[in-house]
Motif scaffolding. Sequence first.
Motif, PDB file in Angstrom:
ATOM      1  N   GLY A 216      -8.573  23.024 -99.623  1.00  0.00           N
ATOM      2  CA  GLY A 216      -9.765  23.195 -98.818  1.00  0.00           C
ATOM      3  C   GLY A 216     -10.743  24.108 -99.524  1.00  0.00           C
ATOM      4  N   HIS A 217     -12.049  23.788 -99.420  1.00  0.00           N
ATOM      5  CA  HIS A 217     -13.122  24.562-100.047  1.00  0.00           C
ATOM      6  C   HIS A 217     -12.784  24.769-101.534  1.00  0.00           C
ATOM      7  CE1 HIS A 217     -16.697  26.872-100.211  1.00  0.00           C
ATOM      8  NE2 HIS A 217     -16.145  28.078-100.206  1.00  0.00           N
ATOM      9  N   ALA A 218     -12.628  26.004-102.000  1.00  0.00           N
ATOM     10  CA  ALA A 218     -12.339  26.244-103.419  1.00  0.00           C
ATOM     11  C   ALA A 218     -10.862  26.465-103.684  1.00  0.00           C
ATOM     12  CB  ALA A 218     -13.145  27.448-103.910  1.00  0.00           C
ATOM     13  N   THR A 219     -10.014  26.221-102.698  1.00  0.00           N
ATOM     14  CA  THR A 219      -8.575  26.454-102.848  1.00  0.00           C
ATOM     15  C   THR A 219      -7.880  25.190-103.343  1.00  0.00           C
ATOM     16  OG1 THR A 219      -8.634  28.033-101.017  1.00  0.00           O
ATOM     17  CG2 THR A 219      -6.472  27.208-101.693  1.00  0.00           C
ATOM     18  N   TYR A 220      -7.217  25.320-104.489  1.00  0.00           N
ATOM     19  CA  TYR A 220      -6.439  24.220-105.062  1.00  0.00           C
ATOM     20  C   TYR A 220      -5.059  24.743-105.458  1.00  0.00           C
ATOM     21  CZ  TYR A 220     -10.708  21.420-105.560  1.00  0.00           C
ATOM     22  OH  TYR A 220     -11.857  20.712-105.318  1.00  0.00           O
ATOM     23  N   VAL A 221      -4.090  23.848-105.464  1.00  0.00           N
ATOM     24  CA  VAL A 221      -2.792  24.110-106.072  1.00  0.00           C
ATOM     25  C   VAL A 221      -2.776  23.345-107.387  1.00  0.00           C
ATOM     26  CG1 VAL A 221      -0.294  24.005-105.848  1.00  0.00           C
ATOM     27  CG2 VAL A 221      -1.710  24.279-103.796  1.00  0.00           C
ATOM     28  N   LEU A 222      -2.658  24.076-108.488  1.00  0.00           N
ATOM     29  CA  LEU A 222      -2.632  23.458-109.813  1.00  0.00           C
ATOM     30  C   LEU A 222      -1.236  23.590-110.400  1.00  0.00           C
ATOM     31  CD1 LEU A 222      -5.923  25.065-111.165  1.00  0.00           C
ATOM     32  CD2 LEU A 222      -5.670  22.836-110.088  1.00  0.00           C
TER      33      LEU A 222
ATOM     34  N   LEU B  44      -2.629  29.068-107.965  1.00  0.00           N
ATOM     35  CA  LEU B  44      -3.548  28.946-106.837  1.00  0.00           C
ATOM     36  C   LEU B  44      -4.933  29.410-107.266  1.00  0.00           C
ATOM     37  CD1 LEU B  44      -1.535  30.339-103.775  1.00  0.00           C
ATOM     38  CD2 LEU B  44      -1.784  27.965-104.528  1.00  0.00           C
ATOM     39  N   THR B  45      -5.955  28.678-106.845  1.00  0.00           N
ATOM     40  CA  THR B  45      -7.329  29.107-107.068  1.00  0.00           C
ATOM     41  C   THR B  45      -7.922  29.562-105.744  1.00  0.00           C
ATOM     42  OG1 THR B  45      -8.412  26.970-106.637  1.00  0.00           O
ATOM     43  CG2 THR B  45      -7.534  27.321-108.847  1.00  0.00           C
ATOM     44  N   ASP B  46      -8.562  30.729-105.744  1.00  0.00           N
ATOM     45  CA  ASP B  46      -9.232  31.281-104.555  1.00  0.00           C
ATOM     46  C   ASP B  46      -8.474  30.947-103.263  1.00  0.00           C
ATOM     47  OD1 ASP B  46     -11.122  32.202-106.289  1.00  0.00           O
ATOM     48  OD2 ASP B  46     -12.763  30.968-105.557  1.00  0.00           O
ATOM     49  N   PRO B  47      -7.251  31.419-103.103  1.00  0.00           N
ATOM     50  CA  PRO B  47      -6.421  30.959-101.982  1.00  0.00           C
ATOM     51  C   PRO B  47      -6.915  31.462-100.622  1.00  0.00           C
ATOM     52  CG  PRO B  47      -5.304  32.702-103.205  1.00  0.00           C
ATOM     53  CD  PRO B  47      -6.530  32.351-103.986  1.00  0.00           C
ATOM     54  N   VAL B  48      -7.172  30.518 -99.718  1.00  0.00           N
ATOM     55  CA  VAL B  48      -7.564  30.836 -98.340  1.00  0.00           C
ATOM     56  C   VAL B  48      -6.744  29.951 -97.405  1.00  0.00           C
ATOM     57  CG1 VAL B  48      -9.415  30.880 -96.630  1.00  0.00           C
ATOM     58  CG2 VAL B  48      -9.913  31.478 -99.019  1.00  0.00           C
ATOM     59  N   TRP B  49      -5.805  30.581 -96.699  1.00  0.00           N
ATOM     60  CA  TRP B  49      -5.013  29.870 -95.686  1.00  0.00           C
ATOM     61  C   TRP B  49      -5.325  30.382 -94.273  1.00  0.00           C
ATOM     62  CZ3 TRP B  49      -3.449  28.667-100.450  1.00  0.00           C
ATOM     63  CH2 TRP B  49      -2.798  27.454-100.665  1.00  0.00           C
ATOM     64  N   SER B  50      -6.243  31.321 -94.143  1.00  0.00           N
ATOM     65  CA  SER B  50      -6.597  31.850 -92.822  1.00  0.00           C
ATOM     66  C   SER B  50      -7.335  30.798 -92.001  1.00  0.00           C
ATOM     67  CB  SER B  50      -7.481  33.090 -92.963  1.00  0.00           C
ATOM     68  OG  SER B  50      -6.769  34.147 -93.552  1.00  0.00           O
ATOM     69  N   ARG B  51      -7.220  30.874 -90.687  1.00  0.00           N
ATOM     70  CA  ARG B  51      -7.970  29.982 -89.804  1.00  0.00           C
ATOM     71  C   ARG B  51      -9.411  30.427 -89.662  1.00  0.00           C
ATOM     72  NH1 ARG B  51      -5.701  28.406 -84.215  1.00  0.00           N
ATOM     73  NH2 ARG B  51      -7.403  26.938 -84.520  1.00  0.00           N
ATOM     74  N   LYS B  52      -9.671  31.736 -89.807  1.00  0.00           N
ATOM     75  CA  LYS B  52     -11.018  32.261 -89.607  1.00  0.00           C
ATOM     76  C   LYS B  52     -11.296  33.334 -90.654  1.00  0.00           C
ATOM     77  CE  LYS B  52     -14.824  32.656 -87.042  1.00  0.00           C
ATOM     78  NZ  LYS B  52     -15.622  33.391 -88.035  1.00  0.00           N
ATOM     79  N   ILE B  53     -12.491  33.264 -91.230  1.00  0.00           N
ATOM     80  CA  ILE B  53     -12.944  34.294 -92.159  1.00  0.00           C
ATOM     81  C   ILE B  53     -14.323  34.758 -91.711  1.00  0.00           C
ATOM     82  CG2 ILE B  53     -11.608  33.465 -94.126  1.00  0.00           C
ATOM     83  CD1 ILE B  53     -14.091  32.067 -95.126  1.00  0.00           C
ATOM     84  N   PRO B  54     -14.726  35.957 -92.067  1.00  0.00           N
ATOM     85  CA  PRO B  54     -16.028  36.465 -91.622  1.00  0.00           C
ATOM     86  C   PRO B  54     -17.185  35.572 -92.073  1.00  0.00           C
ATOM     87  CG  PRO B  54     -14.691  38.240 -92.504  1.00  0.00           C
ATOM     88  CD  PRO B  54     -13.962  36.964 -92.817  1.00  0.00           C
ATOM     89  N   GLY B  55     -18.122  35.333 -91.141  1.00  0.00           N
ATOM     90  CA  GLY B  55     -19.350  34.636 -91.486  1.00  0.00           C
ATOM     91  C   GLY B  55     -19.377  33.149 -91.242  1.00  0.00           C
ATOM     92  N   VAL B  56     -18.222  32.536 -91.002  1.00  0.00           N
ATOM     93  CA  VAL B  56     -18.195  31.095 -90.733  1.00  0.00           C
ATOM     94  C   VAL B  56     -17.255  30.827 -89.562  1.00  0.00           C
ATOM     95  CG1 VAL B  56     -18.666  30.479 -93.137  1.00  0.00           C
ATOM     96  CG2 VAL B  56     -16.315  30.672 -92.371  1.00  0.00           C
ATOM     97  N   ARG B  57     -17.409  29.633 -88.960  1.00  0.00           N
ATOM     98  CA  ARG B  57     -16.528  29.296 -87.853  1.00  0.00           C
ATOM     99  C   ARG B  57     -15.120  29.068 -88.363  1.00  0.00           C
ATOM    100  NH1 ARG B  57     -19.453  23.505 -86.785  1.00  0.00           N
ATOM    101  NH2 ARG B  57     -18.915  22.527 -88.757  1.00  0.00           N
ATOM    102  N   GLN B  58     -14.179  29.035 -87.443  1.00  0.00           N
ATOM    103  CA  GLN B  58     -12.790  28.901 -87.857  1.00  0.00           C
ATOM    104  C   GLN B  58     -12.538  27.536 -88.479  1.00  0.00           C
ATOM    105  OE1 GLN B  58     -10.429  29.488 -84.355  1.00  0.00           O
ATOM    106  NE2 GLN B  58     -10.374  27.340 -83.838  1.00  0.00           N
ATOM    107  N   ARG B  59     -11.484  27.452 -89.252  1.00  0.00           N
ATOM    108  CA  ARG B  59     -11.124  26.232 -89.972  1.00  0.00           C
ATOM    109  C   ARG B  59     -11.039  25.053 -88.993  1.00  0.00           C
ATOM    110  NH1 ARG B  59      -8.356  25.441 -94.859  1.00  0.00           N
ATOM    111  NH2 ARG B  59      -7.914  27.664 -95.061  1.00  0.00           N
TER     112      ARG B  59
END
Length: 206
Positions: free
Chosen positions: A68-74, A82-97
């Motif tokens: 998702g977004h910039a997160t990849y498994v290589l 892992l690139t830029d790993p984001v597994w959270s449902r919600k991060i500041p500034g945007v709505r939840q996943r």
Amino acid sequence: MSQTIQRSAPARPASFRDRLTAPLPAFRELVSVAWHGGLRTNIGDIDQIPVLRGGLPQLTGTVVTWVGHATYVLQVEGLTILTDPVWSRKIPGVRQRLTPPGVAWSDLPRIDAVVISHNHYDHLDAPTIRRLPRTTPIFAPANLGRWFTRRGFRHVTELDWWEGATLGGVSFDFVPAHHWSRRTIWDTCRSLWGGWVNQQVDLLRR
């Protein structure tokens, strides 16, 4: 497999504002991003976003799996990165996943390295980083290494543009990108931003 990281650590500048290739976004632009990316209710074709079920496929060679977004498994030369790993449902500034991550965290194999492009919250997610063993090798932009060492990570390599390091025979080279960095109102452009490449695969381009 060797886990030796080759690194260079020259003195870093306190700011990288001189690397900017465009003006920083104005307040109006940031509000627009929040509106279009985080506040609107239209979810469009959310049901068309693929989610991998049952773990990563067992393939040979170089395998790239989008989370998702910039997160990849290589999976490159026997390493899982892992690139830029984001597994959270919600991060500041945007709505939840809107959908689950493309690969469940529980389905990941051992992570051999993590690469970070810059420190914006949608690329550097503290709750996800906390899930990693503190022995995980981290490759970060210049002046961002301390963010990881303060959290107990013991193998942190920070690089300027055109610097490189190796891990297990795989090269990690940091290259320029048109972007900027900020995590708080006090640290604009205090750490660098960029992309990661190696001879096998373009690891991450902003």
